[in-house]
Design a protein around this motif. Sequence first.
Motif, PDB file in Angstrom:
ATOM      1  N   LYS A  74      49.338  54.147  32.905  1.00  0.00           N
ATOM      2  CA  LYS A  74      48.502  55.126  32.206  1.00  0.00           C
ATOM      3  C   LYS A  74      47.113  54.581  31.854  1.00  0.00           C
ATOM      4  O   LYS A  74      46.320  55.285  31.226  1.00  0.00           O
ATOM      5  N   LEU A  75      46.824  53.349  32.257  1.00  0.00           N
ATOM      6  CA  LEU A  75      45.536  52.748  31.914  1.00  0.00           C
ATOM      7  C   LEU A  75      44.507  52.996  33.017  1.00  0.00           C
ATOM      8  O   LEU A  75      44.856  53.006  34.200  1.00  0.00           O
ATOM      9  N   PRO A  76      43.230  53.191  32.656  1.00  0.00           N
ATOM     10  CA  PRO A  76      42.186  53.428  33.662  1.00  0.00           C
ATOM     11  C   PRO A  76      41.949  52.188  34.517  1.00  0.00           C
ATOM     12  O   PRO A  76      42.051  51.066  34.033  1.00  0.00           O
ATOM     13  N   LYS A  77      41.622  52.431  35.779  1.00  0.00           N
ATOM     14  CA  LYS A  77      41.485  51.320  36.732  1.00  0.00           C
ATOM     15  C   LYS A  77      40.209  51.464  37.551  1.00  0.00           C
ATOM     16  O   LYS A  77      39.687  52.568  37.728  1.00  0.00           O
ATOM     17  N   ASP A  78      39.746  50.356  38.056  1.00  0.00           N
ATOM     18  CA  ASP A  78      38.622  50.293  38.979  1.00  0.00           C
ATOM     19  C   ASP A  78      39.091  49.531  40.203  1.00  0.00           C
ATOM     20  O   ASP A  78      39.412  48.348  40.113  1.00  0.00           O
ATOM     21  N   LYS A  79      39.191  50.220  41.334  1.00  0.00           N
ATOM     22  CA  LYS A  79      39.693  49.626  42.582  1.00  0.00           C
ATOM     23  C   LYS A  79      41.089  49.039  42.385  1.00  0.00           C
ATOM     24  O   LYS A  79      41.412  47.962  42.892  1.00  0.00           O
ATOM     25  N   GLY A  80      41.911  49.755  41.628  1.00  0.00           N
ATOM     26  CA  GLY A  80      43.308  49.360  41.442  1.00  0.00           C
ATOM     27  C   GLY A  80      43.556  48.367  40.338  1.00  0.00           C
ATOM     28  O   GLY A  80      44.705  48.010  40.081  1.00  0.00           O
ATOM     29  N   GLU A  81      42.473  47.873  39.670  1.00  0.00           N
ATOM     30  CA  GLU A  81      42.630  46.890  38.605  1.00  0.00           C
ATOM     31  C   GLU A  81      42.246  47.497  37.267  1.00  0.00           C
ATOM     32  O   GLU A  81      41.269  48.229  37.152  1.00  0.00           O
ATOM     33  N   VAL A  82      43.040  47.186  36.236  1.00  0.00           N
ATOM     34  CA  VAL A  82      42.720  47.624  34.884  1.00  0.00           C
ATOM     35  C   VAL A  82      41.507  46.840  34.387  1.00  0.00           C
ATOM     36  O   VAL A  82      41.469  45.615  34.494  1.00  0.00           O
TER      37      VAL A  82
END
Length: 266
Positions: A74-82
């Motif tokens: 449920k945490l936001p990610k950038d290119k699959g990483e939190v």
Amino acid sequence: MQLLKDLGLDVPLCIVFLTTTNKAGTNLHIFIDESGSFVTGTGETSSISTVGALIIPSKSMDDFARLYNRARLKLPKDKGEVKGRLLSERQVGDVANLLYTVGCIFEVVAIDVGLHTLQEVREHRNNQAKAITENLTDAHKPKLKAHVEGLREQLEAMSEQLYVQSTAMNQLIYNTLNHATIYHSFRNPPELASYHWTIDAKSKDGTTSWEDWWSDVVMPMLESRSFKKPFLEIEGGDFSYQKTLPNHHKRTQETVCKKPHERVLL
């Protein structure tokens, strides 16, 4: 482990401090990463840079992995990483509560590089460089003198940015050893049998010259500092898992990316 990627440790420089003990124990897992540029002289009035250490007991690793993998969905990610910069205040609180639940500690050292000039950093670096060789004499073996003088030359040539980061890292390691040892001496003494450090690497092609330099000096610098400011032991804590057997040395095993090698410090 997904945790490593979320911490930015896709290519970890893994340094393991293993202590020969007179009791069977486990080990603390310590993950280190930095945030910020550590660049001085930019003209900014405030520029915070930090290094942080997430300390997880061995007995909690499985629980942490299970709970975190569930939470990260449920945490936001950038290119699959939190990414921490994407988390809301509530989400940061949820992660902090998760860490508290499984008995983790987070240690952080911060510096506002906007408060320091380039000249101040250079002066601090040059004074440290002089201190490296100030006790060398002709009684020391030529090979040792050459090695130590080489470390000084590397430091003198080091960028201000990397010097500030290395200074913060040294402070972080000292604080982590001090605080985590006291904390677990009262709660989980067997965890103090050894320390497993995973540190973010700057290159995917092996260690950089700065990482090699830091790996060489961090242990003797900690030892030197401990003479002036010894690590604490509080009455009532169980520090017996740290006690070494007579004539046994602490051993450092260093694994870099996929190119493992060993370095023994006696």
